[in-house]
Scaffold this motif. Structure first.
Motif: not given
Ligand code: SF4
Length: 360
Positions: A179-186
């Motif tokens: 639940l960290v958007d910068s990781v989700r983007k990947v």
């Protein structure tokens, strides 16, 4: 960081902060053992000695998925080889098979089919519920709730109410990944973002629909991201108390696009797997249950995880296409006799439970 004192304080009731938990996750070598041991003590204090499991069966509905997450080997496009979508009749046959195996829980697993509407989910649930009256249905994720809502012009609360009325017993806390958007983007750019996942989970809890909580770790995230994720879960649990358990899901890398493209590493190491369980136990003072996913970790690692903070051995499962399609070779059926061998080795009793952790 003075580890011994920190662990002693935590066992005495001190709430680890994010920086401290991140530091614990970064330990290596023999330094990990005091952390595992403290987590085992914390498990004993919070959840007792009993190792629990649920007699359940997974039913896969479709592997056609609009999201095509990079960490997943299960999702397919509609015209990909091996793509399938079961009709209600086939789901009925699978449900009757589950019933014949004396399960107390049916777990519906599915890709996010681009054509599914709120009515599709309702019809699937109604059919399973009518075929298997009295069996707990654990199904669908916040991402599927969001998808159904936007396809049908409904609010997510309206979709949750429809699902509950059609027989949903508990919602899956999947689609959380990290639940960290910068990781989700990947790793899952087409899934709902962190804020929407949190909103839908809280809506479910407020409506009296319990959910699991998951973390899918070992792909592209750092230890700090894992702790931010756990921190979000801890805050939700403080607010709603609606999580039944944490289910750590170790990344199975082999047949996934992220790994093939060289973006993700080949999953967590053994020490990382154990530390993730142990630190989750120490950090999540408000979670009673931490599960081991034996289909992903393997039985021997699962046993050690049960001595490192976990208390639940998940379910009999019978089949796990999601892990198998990602290259996992240890998923399938786990016989309670085998579970009993593990619990004897741990010197702890084994008990069958319901989805909501009542002992049977
Ligand atoms: S993880 Fe779920 S949503 Fe993502 S591609 Fe796989 S089946 Fe679809």
């Amino acid at each position: 960081m003075e580890i011994k004192g920190l662990l002693r304080d935590t066992l005495g009731g001190y709430r680890l902060n994010e920086k401290e938990a991140t530091g614990l996750l970064k330990l290596r070598g023999r330094d990990i053992f005091p952390v595992l041991s403290a987590a085992d003590q914390q498990r004993e204090m919070i959840a007792g000695e009993t190792v629990t499991y649920v007699r359940n069966q997974n039913i896969h509905i479709t592997n056609i998925c609009k999201n095509l997450c990079g960490f997943c080997g299960f999702g397919r496009r509609e015209d990909d080889e091996g793509a399938y979508c079961d009709d209600l009749n086939t789901i009925g046959i699978k449900t009757r098979l589950a019933l014949s195996r004396n399960v107390t829980e049916i777990c519906l697993l599915s890709g996010v089919h681009p054509g599914f509407t709120a009515d599709t989910y309702k019809n699937i649930l109604s059919m399973v519920h009518e075929t298997a009256a009295g069996i707990h249905i654990h199904a669908f994720s916040p991402d599927e709730v969001s998808h159904a809502a936007s396809k049908s012009g409904l609010s997510t609360m309206e979709v949750l109410a429809m699902m509950r009325n059609a027989g949903l017993g508990s919602l899956q806390g999947t689609a959380a990944e990290i639940l960290v958007d910068s990781v989700r983007k990947v790793i899952c750019p087409n899934k709902i973002g962190t804020a929407e996942w949190v909103r839908i989970i809280k809506e479910a809890h407020r409506m009296g629909i319990p959910t699991t909580a998951t973390i899918m770790y070992g792909s592209c995230e750092q230890a700090g991201d894992q702790v931010k994720h756990l921190s979000i879960l801890r805050d939700i649990q403080d607010e709603t108390g609606g999580f039944t358990e944490l289910v750590p899901l170790t990344y199975i890398h082999k047949d996934t696009p992220l790994y093939k493209k060289g973006i993700a590493r080949p999953g967590a190491t053994g020490m990382e797997d154990l530390l993730l369980i142990a630190v989750s136990r120490l950090f999540l003072y408000n979670f009673r249950n931490i599960q081991v996913s034996w289909g992903k970790l393997g039985l021997k690692m699962s046993e050690i995880a049960l001595a490192s903070g976990a208390n639940d051995l998940a379910g009999t499962m019978f089949t796990d296409e999601v892990s198998e399609d990602a290259g996992g070779d240890q998923a399938g059926y786990l016989d309670p006799h085998m579970m009993s061998t593990i619990s004897k080795d741990l010197n702890r009793p084994l008990r069958q439970r319901t989805t909501l952790y009542e002992l049977l």
